[in-house]
Design a protein around this motif. Structure first.
Motif, PDB file in Angstrom:
ATOM      1  N   UNK A  54       0.823  -1.222   0.000  1.00  0.00           N
ATOM      2  CA  UNK A  54       0.000   0.000   0.000  1.00  0.00           C
ATOM      3  C   UNK A  54       0.849   1.260   0.000  1.00  0.00           C
ATOM      4  N   UNK A  55       2.174   1.116   0.076  1.00  0.00           N
ATOM      5  CA  UNK A  55       3.014   2.305   0.203  1.00  0.00           C
ATOM      6  C   UNK A  55       2.786   3.006   1.522  1.00  0.00           C
ATOM      7  N   UNK A  56       2.500   2.218   2.568  1.00  0.00           N
ATOM      8  CA  UNK A  56       2.225   2.767   3.906  1.00  0.00           C
ATOM      9  C   UNK A  56       3.408   2.485   4.826  1.00  0.00           C
ATOM     10  N   UNK A  57       3.475   3.191   5.945  1.00  0.00           N
ATOM     11  CA  UNK A  57       4.556   2.930   6.901  1.00  0.00           C
ATOM     12  C   UNK A  57       4.329   1.618   7.643  1.00  0.00           C
ATOM     13  N   UNK A  58       3.056   1.286   7.874  1.00  0.00           N
ATOM     14  CA  UNK A  58       2.774   0.131   8.721  1.00  0.00           C
ATOM     15  C   UNK A  58       1.374  -0.397   8.413  1.00  0.00           C
ATOM     16  N   UNK A  59       1.054  -1.532   9.012  1.00  0.00           N
ATOM     17  CA  UNK A  59      -0.268  -2.136   8.814  1.00  0.00           C
ATOM     18  C   UNK A  59      -0.647  -2.910  10.067  1.00  0.00           C
ATOM     19  N   UNK A  60      -1.932  -3.254  10.183  1.00  0.00           N
ATOM     20  CA  UNK A  60      -2.377  -4.155  11.254  1.00  0.00           C
ATOM     21  C   UNK A  60      -3.325  -5.172  10.631  1.00  0.00           C
ATOM     22  N   UNK A  61      -3.247  -6.414  11.111  1.00  0.00           N
ATOM     23  CA  UNK A  61      -4.036  -7.506  10.542  1.00  0.00           C
ATOM     24  C   UNK A  61      -5.144  -7.886  11.527  1.00  0.00           C
ATOM     25  N   UNK A  62      -6.354  -8.043  11.017  1.00  0.00           N
ATOM     26  CA  UNK A  62      -7.519  -8.329  11.860  1.00  0.00           C
ATOM     27  C   UNK A  62      -8.194  -9.641  11.450  1.00  0.00           C
TER      28      UNK A  62
END
Ligand SMILES: *Cc1c(COP(=O)(O)O)cnc(C)c1O
Length: 385
Positions: A71-79
């Motif tokens: 996503x070109x993001x710094x971070x993510x969280x998985x749910x």
């Protein structure tokens, strides 16, 4: 970063697990420390270090790193689900008295979040037609915290101008979130257009095999930390390590599956254009779409979901058409290997003629498109005996 590198290698430290090519499922609830001091530090930094699997688990971490990169993001969280991801992201960013502006008719359970669950905690939502960015600005109140987007949505594919809406939000200090499930990170990159949080039902394309439910939120490190310290850890709707492992496996073939699904959908739509029993076609990158230019500007391709309006006199005709399809399973969801069909009239009274009663949504899986075209044609013929 190279897409194929992310899908096949990023985040996989193979020397840490016997150089196994496939990652291990770290099926553990907790992680032991060597000393009390190490334990103290580990628990202070649960956002980054494995202490307890509700927080950080190494198998889930691999997926977290890959999704952030995609996503070109710094971070993510998985749910545990897309809905869990949406609810946690929203609830971690509103308090009693706050206000949300959402596009009209979001995904059904997102709609329930805004209209049933959040009002009980004193959070109100206004729904606007998202086709015109000015509608978001007009709906702003002093207590507005979030603009909620879904572009395109997953039934009739209305888009929002992501750059314009994000610019309005930034001017007013409002957080923007998008449900990006339709496009997957491969066909649309909302963060590069100014959106703060990009959310996925990973159940769909990312899992891709119709065998697991999961959700993902991508954004800044600061925002992921905020959600982690709030909705993620307290509501606890996290993905199990094995489900994260299935999603990692899904990512290996994401580009292949998505391109196949997209190309087949385009081919089928071309064939259906000539069918007299097809009144209208809904697809983001279809030239008849009034938002075609916008779709071309902000999406690289469109996926395997499309909708048609069929020449049906009644819901009984719609049922006859759907029941005649042999190559499409009658089922909710999408994004897997198998082609699916779902009529809009499911929730309508049987004698209803309300708007959209004749809409039928298709999801194109990995089957041969010519077989699927032949199947739709024979079912359309049943409408005009
Ligand atoms: C399926 C879906 C969701 C919900 O995701 P789950 O994984 O089923 O909880 C949200 N938004 C869209 C567009 C979806 O298709």
């Amino acid at each position: 970063m190279d897409l194929s590198y992310i899908l096949n290698h990023l985040g996989e430290d193979r020397e840490e697990y016997f150089n196994a090519v496939a990652p291990p499922v770290m099926q553990t609830s907790n992680f032991a420390f060597q000393t009390v001091d190490e334990m103290r530090r580990g628990l202070r930094e649960e956002f980054s270090y494995p202490a307890y699997t509700r927080g950080v688990n190494p198998t889930v971490e691999m997926l977290r790193e890959k999704m952030a990169a995609l996503e070109g993001a710094e971070d993510a969280l998985v749910f545990a689900s897309g809905s869990g991801a949406i609810a946690s992201a929203v609830m971690s960013n509103v308090n009693q008295g706050d206000h949300i502006v959402s596009i009209r008719n979001p995904y059904s359970w997102t709609n329930t979040l805004f209209t049933k669950l959040l009002p009980g905690f004193g959070v109100e939502t206004s729904f606007v037609d998202g086709n015109d960015p000015a509608n978001f600005e007009r709906a702003i109140r002093p207590e507005t915290r979030i603009f909620y987007l879904e572009s395109p949505n997953s039934f009739t594919f209305e888009l929002q101008d992501l750059r314009a809406v994000s610019a309005i939000a930034k001017k007013h200090g409002i957080l923007t979130m998008i449900d990006n499930s339709y496009s997957s990170p491969l066909y649309q990159q909302p963060i590069s257009m100014g959106v703060d949080l990009s959310i996925h039902s990973a159940t769909k394309y990312i899992g891709g095999h119709s065998d697991t439910i999961a959700g993902i939120v991508c954004g800044s490190r600061e925002m992921m930390r905020r959600i982690f310290d709030s909705g993620y850890m307290t509501l606890g709707g996290i993905a199990a390590p094995f489900n994260a492992w299935l999603l990692l496996r899904g990512l290996r073939t994401l580009q292949l599956r998505l391109d196949r699904s997209s190309e087949s959908a385009t081919k089928i739509i071309q064939a259906l254009q000539q069918e007299p029993a097809v009144e209208k076609i809904f697809y983001p990158l279809y030239e008849g779409n009034p938002q075609y230019e916008l779709a071309r500007q902000q999406m690289t391709k469109a996926g395997g979901l499309f909708t048609i309006a069929i020449r049906a006199a009644s819901i009984a005709d719609v049922e006859k058409f759907c029941n005649s399809l042999k190559r499409f399973l009658l089922a909710v969801s999408w994004g897997g290997h198998e082609s699916l069909v779902m009529p809009r009239c499911l929730g309508m009274a049987l004698d209803s003629k309300e708007e959209g009663f004749n809409l039928v949504r298709f999801y194109v899986g990995l089957e041969e498109p010519d077989l699927l075209i032949k199947d739709i044609r024979q079912a359309l013929e049943k409408l005009n005996p």
